[in-house]
Design an enzyme around this catalytic site. Sequence first.
Site, PDB file in Angstrom:
ATOM      1  N   LYS A 198       0.750  -1.420   0.050  1.00  0.00           N
ATOM      2  CA  LYS A 198       0.249   0.098   0.058  1.00  0.00           C
ATOM      3  C   LYS A 198       1.281   1.245  -0.097  1.00  0.00           C
ATOM      4  CE  LYS A 198      -4.560  -0.582   1.637  1.00  0.00           C
ATOM      5  NZ  LYS A 198      -5.533   0.167   3.117  1.00  0.00           N
ATOM      6  N   GLU A 241     -20.570  -8.134   8.099  1.00  0.00           N
ATOM      7  CA  GLU A 241     -20.789  -7.578   8.968  1.00  0.00           C
ATOM      8  C   GLU A 241     -22.123  -8.299   9.207  1.00  0.00           C
ATOM      9  OE1 GLU A 241     -19.264  -4.212   6.448  1.00  0.00           O
ATOM     10  OE2 GLU A 241     -19.978  -6.136   5.858  1.00  0.00           O
ATOM     11  N   ARG A 276     -25.972  -4.902   4.777  1.00  0.00           N
ATOM     12  CA  ARG A 276     -25.671  -6.059   4.275  1.00  0.00           C
ATOM     13  C   ARG A 276     -25.362  -6.926   5.402  1.00  0.00           C
ATOM     14  NH1 ARG A 276     -20.278  -6.014   1.771  1.00  0.00           N
ATOM     15  NH2 ARG A 276     -19.523  -6.842   1.663  1.00  0.00           N
TER      16      ARG A 276
END
Length: 642
Positions: free
Chosen positions: A285, A372, A400
Amino acid sequence: MNDRPETPLLDRVATPEDLRKLDRGELRQLADELRAETISAVSSTGGHLGAGLGVVELTVALHYVFDTPDDRLIWDVGHQAYPHKIITGRRDRIRTLRQGGGLSGFTKRSESEYDPFGAAHSSTSISAALGFAVANKLSGAPGKAIAVIGDGAMSAGMAYEAMNNAAQAGNRLIVILNDNDMSIAPPVGGLSHYLARLVSSNKYLSVRHLAQRFARKLPEPLHKAARKAEEYARTMVTGGTLFEELGFYYVGPVDGHDVERLVDILENVRDAEVGPMLVHVVTKKGKGYAPAEAAADKYHGVVKFDVVTGKQDKGPGGGPPAYQNVFGETLAKLAESDPKICAVTAAMPSGTGVDKFAAAHPDRAFDVGIAEQHAVTFAAGLAAQGMRPFVAIYSTFLQRAYDQVVHDVAIQNLPVRFAMDRAGLVGADGATHAGSFDLAYLCTLPNFTVMAAADEAELAHMVKTMEEHDSGPIAVRYPRGNGVGVPLPETPEVLEIGKGRVVREGRQVAILSLGTRLAEALKAADRLDAQGLSTTVADLRFAKPLDEELIRRLLATHEVAVTIEEAAIGGFGAHVLTLASDAGLIDAGLKLRTMRLPDTFQDQDKPEKQYAEAGLDADGIVETVLKALRHNSAGVVEGARA
């Protein structure tokens, strides 16, 4: 203002077709220029930075090897797709990212043919790519589907559900696992490069495929032994057993920043005649920009910044605290004297304020990853065993897990506490992240209590109220951004369930506010009073249960009443209308209007512009009241019998 970099090679690439005309030896320079252009663009707009920098070489290699857009390239989440946008015909607009009328911060079908599938939520790419691949297979179209999914997104069960069905796509499906954080790969060196290239080659794959077919004809004991020996020899260096068990041919790990070797391997994968393939690519990253490499978390999403120093322009310090920090700090303080409090989040500890709680109570803070559904049912288990779990989650992400909210929490009447961050409109993140629907989908559920904080002090009181509420599920919604500047209570109070408050008394007009539109309601009241219209403003606090006594009184004693909420139709206003209907107030010529978000998905813009567009500002309230008065004077009552 940051100077734009010199990009002579990138200037020749408007589309992937131009990219594919370059010599392979030019790809390294192109990647360097693309990275510099990405840094420059995001420095002037803000947005997601680290993830995009990590996939620059991968982006170049994918578009160089595959025939996009006929081959469908699907980026999971899409926050890493800025380099992709630059080389797919959108470079001239890249400095409009996340602005009103500009490019989306995510992939978007209406924006380009190179965005075959819109995204912004995690872990959808493999399912979507499987759909594209099977559709091509059924129709006889030649195109492949390539899903690029980060290792973090692999924590969501949906990714594995899709992979479990991937065999139906045959060799038309390719999954790129972008491993940039979890360190699930062994060190990448020359031997790994060689092995990855070897196991992706047609010769190896053909021999391996033939061996597998031969092994299936052996007696069962020999078949099992042969399979175990092949798996052991291969996964000793590749670690691909899990993916192979799901039906994928695993290739990797691969250095995601060696663009020429990436091209070699992707060409082998593209031409392979076996089933679905997974390429494990290791990236970093923030690659190529020192500040982002040094602090990947701080440069995941950024505001405008100086390219040379990396310093982000966060504006003047001080001011009201962010709602997420008020939640996290209040909860952490309450947990000092309440050992039953736990905090659960789904890969968003800093975004929800759970990081504040975790710093003080690490044993009671749980980040379950992008999962979730699991977060909600996990919290339900905690509650069933006597704990007081708080699930801190963005409103849009709670969608979700709606089945778990219904089945595992509401039906069992378990006291799970939901802290719904980013409720309402969210500015630059646009429609995919707007928390528009939580009132509609929670207020219909039996056993639920639903609150909305009008300011940061109210949020602190509501967190305390949730702690003490052990009789069933309870939720609070609050927006993105900072509070309004009211003092925070030293000791939060427990609010009486289902009771609102009148913050301004009047006689002719009643504004019934839920949530942080209260400040605009008070501005509107000032303007109405200036026109001779005495105005009451009430903060209802609770969308469920409603303060029926207060609502009945306001509707009965004012000429016009208006409800206002930063949520879609079906929420607070709809329930007030239902109350009025059930009470027979409609038959009495009720003068009531409901103000809510429009029945559309609003594009990104500054929040104040979004709310003005939705009519949910002081101007919109005043206009609604005056229009209602004009209608009433003509004998017409909207939503009621005249």
